[in-house]
Enzyme design. Structure first.
Site, PDB file in Angstrom:
ATOM      1  N   LYS A 117      -2.945 -16.263  -7.244  1.00 20.94           N
ATOM      2  CA  LYS A 117      -3.671 -15.098  -7.733  1.00 20.94           C
ATOM      3  C   LYS A 117      -3.023 -14.417  -8.936  1.00 20.94           C
ATOM      4  O   LYS A 117      -1.829 -14.173  -8.945  1.00 20.94           O
ATOM      5  CB  LYS A 117      -3.810 -14.070  -6.604  1.00 20.94           C
ATOM      6  N   GLY A 148      11.226 -12.226  -3.194  1.00 22.42           N
ATOM      7  CA  GLY A 148      10.740 -10.950  -3.705  1.00 22.42           C
ATOM      8  C   GLY A 148      11.602 -10.352  -4.793  1.00 22.42           C
ATOM      9  O   GLY A 148      11.095  -9.788  -5.775  1.00 22.42           O
ATOM     10  N   GLY A 178       9.450 -18.908  -3.341  1.00 21.42           N
ATOM     11  CA  GLY A 178       9.359 -19.857  -2.232  1.00 21.42           C
ATOM     12  C   GLY A 178       8.580 -21.114  -2.534  1.00 21.42           C
ATOM     13  O   GLY A 178       9.061 -22.235  -2.329  1.00 21.42           O
ATOM     14  N   ARG A 206      21.315 -21.165   2.715  1.00 21.90           N
ATOM     15  CA  ARG A 206      21.831 -19.822   2.406  1.00 21.90           C
ATOM     16  C   ARG A 206      23.259 -19.636   2.936  1.00 21.90           C
ATOM     17  O   ARG A 206      24.092 -19.000   2.294  1.00 21.90           O
ATOM     18  CB  ARG A 206      20.909 -18.752   2.996  1.00 21.90           C
TER      19      ARG A 206
END
Length: 401
Positions: A198, A378, A355, A37
């Site tokens: 999920k 996110g 991720g 980053r």
């Protein structure tokens, strides 16, 4: 999207208040363990420094929850940041107030200042306009270069853009352009690979994608839930028995928009979840009672590769199986390499994010060949869901510099 870009502006002598995401991991000895980053951010800032800009850099580190925590001081990244930028980086133990303002005012052309953790301030996560007004005193132009924080309505990502001229940084622009090409204006045929544990965590993602793309390949535990909805036995496999109605809804949306859904036609099962465990390949409706599905099978892989072969846009979020543990990493690795080869050959634009996805592509040695790999987590997921990101929305309504 109408976002002003710092790359289009004269920055000579200007104090640029840059919101970065330099929230990096550390080794036990306090050194940075993965500087990706920082190096990516620095690459975009170097040309601005070379043009005589004065950089005032703000970032968060960890989750201090509005409390000062010495273990989460941004001073721990100063040296790594200086190496990446190729200039000395000054540090101030504040991100607002007289100390920070004086340090920012003292900067010369081509110099950089790193401020203390913005999340030490209680008003940061509350998107406090008063705190944003204090941030605004540190610079002439605000730059948001932290797409990974764009889904947060925080003082340093949202409210600040109402306080001063605001623009997007190089990383932000790169990310937005890559994701727009993949999702909003894809070259067709366009295919998404959506995996992970999920269905419930990616309902909005799947609903949005089936309305915009030509095909969606579903893998991982999510595929198990789709197969379970068809009546397939799951044995001890991870699946969500309470999501049958959701599966029906997603299928109906896909049918309405003409999006093809692909599930594994065969699967890899095992009675043990460990490296080197004995595996068995069975049809997708033949999982033994005492076994669990851990990967897509060879027929499924051929099916998925055939779908990719005709694609011009590939969007990837989530692995096809338990990629962390061989031999259940096979289908993820092979499909990732196929996508990488197509990209290398100029046949497709490929964008990946999340991720687990980044980790899986690294395991496959495929990440470097993708057109764009997002580390945004996110924010990337919320973009896939079609949500408005507060950090981007703030830039679109920002005052011109």
């Amino acid at each position: 999207m109408g976002i002003p870009a710092i790359t289009d502006m004269d920055v000579s002598g200007k104090r640029l208040l840059v919101r970065a995401d330099l929230n990096v991991p550390f080794n036990d000895d306090g050194t940075v363990s993965d500087a990706t980053r920082i190096t990516r951010f620095a690459a975009g800032m170097k040309p601005l420094l070379a043009k005589g800009a004065r950089l005032v850099i703000v970032t968060h580190l960890g989750r201090p929850k509005g409390q000062r925590n010495p273990d989460l001081s941004t001073e721990s990244i100063r040296e790594t940041l200086a190496d990446a930028l190729g200039v000395d980086v000054f540090f101030t133990d504040a991100c607002v107030g007289p100390e920070a303002e004086a340090a920012a005012a003292d900067l010369g052309a081509g110099q950089a200042l790193l401020c203390q953790n913005v999340r030490f301030e209680p008003g940061e996560e509350a998107n406090d306009p008063a705190l944003a007004a204090q941030f605004a005193r540190l610079g002439d132009i605000y730059i948001n270069d932290a797409f990974s924080c764009a889904h947060r309505a925080h003082a340093s990502t949202a409210a600040i853009a109402d306080q001063m001229p605001a623009t997007a940084g190089p990383l932000m622009l790169e990310e937005v352009m890559a994701l727009t090409k993949a999702l909003e204006a894809p070259k067709r045929p366009s295919v998404a690979i959506v995996g992970g544990a999920k269905v419930s965590s990616k309902i909005a993602v799947l609903k949005n994608l089936v309305g915009k793309l030509d095909a969606v390949i579903i893998g991982g535990g999510m595929a198990n839930t789709f197969l379970f909805a068809d009546g397939a036995p799951m044995g001890k496999s991870l699946h969500e028995a309470d999501q049958i109605e959701t599966v029906k809804e997603i299928r109906a949306l896909a049918a309405k928009s003409g999006c093809k859904l692909l599930l594994p036609i065969d699967v890899v099962v095992s009675r043990e979840f460990k490296a080197g465990a004995r595996k068995q390949i069975v049809a997708n409706d033949a999982c033994p009672e005492d076994a669990m599905i851990l990967d897509a099978g060879p027929e499924a892989l051929r099916d998925f590769e055939a779908e990719l072969a005709g694609a011009q846009t590939i969007l990837w979020n989530g692995p096809l199986g338990a990629f962390e543990i061989p031999p259940f990493d096979h289908s993820t690795k092979m499909l990732a390499r196929t996508a990488a080869e197509m990209t290398r050959a100029g046949l497709a634009v490929s964008v990946a994010g999340g991720g687990d996805t980044v980790a899986a592509l690294n395991v496959a040695d495929a990440a470097d060949d993708f057109t764009y790999v997002s580390t945004a987590g996110g924010a990337f997921l919320e973009w896939l869901e079609g949500k408005e990101l507060p950090g981007l929305a703030a830039l679109t309504r920002a005052k011109a510099a």
